[in-house]
Design a protein around this motif. Structure first.
Motif, short mmCIF file in Angstrom:
data_model
loop_
_atom_site.label_atom_id
_atom_site.label_comp_id
_atom_site.label_asym_id
_atom_site.label_seq_id
_atom_site.Cartn_x
_atom_site.Cartn_y
_atom_site.Cartn_z
N THR A 1 0.85 -1.19 0.00
CA THR A 1 0.00 0.00 0.00
C THR A 1 0.88 1.23 0.00
OG1 THR A 1 -1.79 -1.10 1.17
CG2 THR A 1 -1.74 1.30 1.29
N SER B 1 0.94 5.64 -0.23
CA SER B 1 0.16 6.87 -0.12
C SER B 1 1.11 8.05 -0.06
CB SER B 1 -0.72 6.85 1.14
OG SER B 1 0.08 6.83 2.31
N GLU C 1 -3.97 7.40 -2.11
CA GLU C 1 -3.59 6.11 -1.56
C GLU C 1 -3.97 5.01 -2.54
OE1 GLU C 1 -3.72 4.35 2.80
OE2 GLU C 1 -5.71 4.23 1.87
N ALA C 2 -3.08 4.05 -2.70
CA ALA C 2 -3.34 2.88 -3.54
C ALA C 2 -3.02 1.64 -2.71
CB ALA C 2 -2.50 2.92 -4.81
N LYS C 3 -4.01 0.78 -2.52
CA LYS C 3 -3.85 -0.39 -1.66
C LYS C 3 -3.61 -1.65 -2.48
CE LYS C 3 -6.72 1.37 2.14
NZ LYS C 3 -7.89 1.10 3.02
N ASP C 4 -2.75 -2.52 -1.95
CA ASP C 4 -2.47 -3.83 -2.55
C ASP C 4 -2.12 -3.71 -4.03
OD1 ASP C 4 -2.99 -5.06 -0.08
OD2 ASP C 4 -5.15 -5.10 -0.50
N GLU D 1 3.77 3.47 -7.37
CA GLU D 1 2.86 2.41 -7.82
C GLU D 1 3.12 2.10 -9.29
OE1 GLU D 1 -1.95 1.84 -8.73
OE2 GLU D 1 -1.14 3.77 -8.02
N ASN E 1 4.44 1.49 4.67
CA ASN E 1 3.10 1.98 4.39
C ASN E 1 2.83 3.28 5.10
OD1 ASN E 1 0.36 2.11 3.70
ND2 ASN E 1 -0.19 1.05 5.55
N ASN E 2 2.28 4.23 4.35
CA ASN E 2 1.84 5.51 4.89
C ASN E 2 2.93 6.32 5.55
OD1 ASN E 2 -0.71 4.90 4.07
ND2 ASN E 2 -1.37 4.15 6.04
N PRO F 1 2.68 -1.44 7.66
CA PRO F 1 2.10 -0.15 7.98
C PRO F 1 2.76 0.49 9.20
CG PRO F 1 0.41 -1.76 7.52
CD PRO F 1 1.70 -2.52 7.58
N GLY G 1 5.16 0.83 0.98
CA GLY G 1 4.62 -0.44 0.65
C GLY G 1 4.93 -1.48 1.66
#
Length: 340
Positions: A61, A63, A226-229, A273, A322-323, A331, A339
């Protein structure tokens, strides 16, 4: 042997010596030129060596966000004073006590009873039973440490991306605390700065039970994308063509490198991404060093390739945090992106 024969023999010996000297000089020159040529070839080979660094994609993920600095500020803090010369008849609280709106605090001899106007804590107590006080003397201070706010400045380049009601995350690093909130208000009419305009935004924060005090430094993070997975890749692996399109290098069966176009998406400045072009777990390459002092024939004759493995060897590596851009691959809950 007559005189002519002697002269001819002497002249022949001189010519032979001159020829030997010339051949010797020529041989020396050939050695020098050959050595110089060898050095030139070696230098051309070094100068035209293209070094590649390897990178591996992963799924995670990612962001990105806007981030601002501010400090924690009180919203409610009141110091109650005597309304006239009087004697303190009763004190109902002690320093550090929690009080509710309407609780009695101090009673004076003139009949005045001081009561709390909001929920809070007794921060200072300057009166004791039996004290003689003058008008406007400080008696007691009530402060609300459970409901505070942070203000921060937004530059003119970002102001269009921030609005009242927008979700934010407030981090007070010194207290190890993070709070979710929203932008309460933005003052668009008052600005500061010389060459760049700045506008002030305010965020209210519920700090209950976290021992947060005025002046503590805070970071306000406003998530954007945000882009997840999704497939993510370190930004260093991305190359840009003349038309600004993105690509990576992939290794062919014969060991040579070929360009592979990719479509990129959300980026946090550290990871990006990958929407199309390569998948999860693929190893790709980017030019780490390419110094060409000669072009054309020499570059084609003497160029070589060298591939540097990714950190940790050729095993599949993880993404970057993540984030928060922490590179952990899991995360972190703080701003920036990445990621897992």
């Amino acid at each position: 042997m007559n005189g002519n024969e002697k002269a001819e023999r002497k002249s022949g010996k001189k010519k032979k010596r001159r020829l030997i000297r010339r051949l010797t000089v020529l041989a020396v020159l050939l050695v020098i030129v050959g050595g110089f040529g060898f050095l030139v070839i070696r230098k051309l080979q070094r100068d035209n060596t293209v070094t590649y660094d390897a990178y591996t994609t992963t799924v995670g993920t990612i962001s990105n966000s806007l981030s601002y600095s501010g400090s924690m500020q009180l919203i409610n803090s009141t110091t109650y004073t005597a309304d006239a010369d009087a004697k303190v008849r009763e004190v109902y609280v002690s320093t550090g006590d929690s009080v509710k709106n309407g609780d009695r605090l101090v009673r004076l001899s003139n009949g005045t009873t001081v009561t709390a106007e909001f929920d809070g804590r007794i921060n200072m107590l300057n009166a004791a039973k039996g004290d003689e006080v003058k008008k406007d003397d400080s008696l007691v201070q009530v402060t609300d440490f459970d409901n505070m706010q942070v203000s921060f400045r937004i530059g003119e380049s970002d102001i269009s991306q921030v609005s009242a009601g927008q979700s934010v995350r407030v981090t007070v690093a010194s207290a190890g605390a993070t709070f979710n909130s929203t932008v309460k208000s933005i003052d668009y009419s008052t600005y500061s700065g010389n060459n760049v305009a700045y506008y002030t935004a305010v965020v209210d924060v519920d700090t209950s039970g976290k021992n947060i005090y005025p002046g503590m430094q805070a970071t306000v993070t406003i998530p954007k994308e945000e882009a997840k997975d999704v497939v993510i890749l370190k930004m260093d692996a991305i190359s840009t063509a003349m038309d600004n399109s993105a690509f990576v290098y992939v290794r062919q069966e014969d060991g040579t490198m070929a360009r592979q176009p990719v479509t990129v998406g959300v980026s946090n400045g550290n990871y990006v991404e990958i929407k199309d072009g390569i998948g999860d777990g693929e190893t790709v390459y980017a030019v780490a060093k390419k110094e060409e002092t000669e072009t054309g024939l020499f570059a084609g004759l003497f160029s070589t390739q060298q591939v540097n493995p990714p950190a940790g060897g050729w095993n599949r590596n993880s993404g970057g945090g993540n984030n928060g851009g922490n590179g952990s691959g899991r995360p972190s809950g703080t701003g920036g992106g990445s990621g897992r």
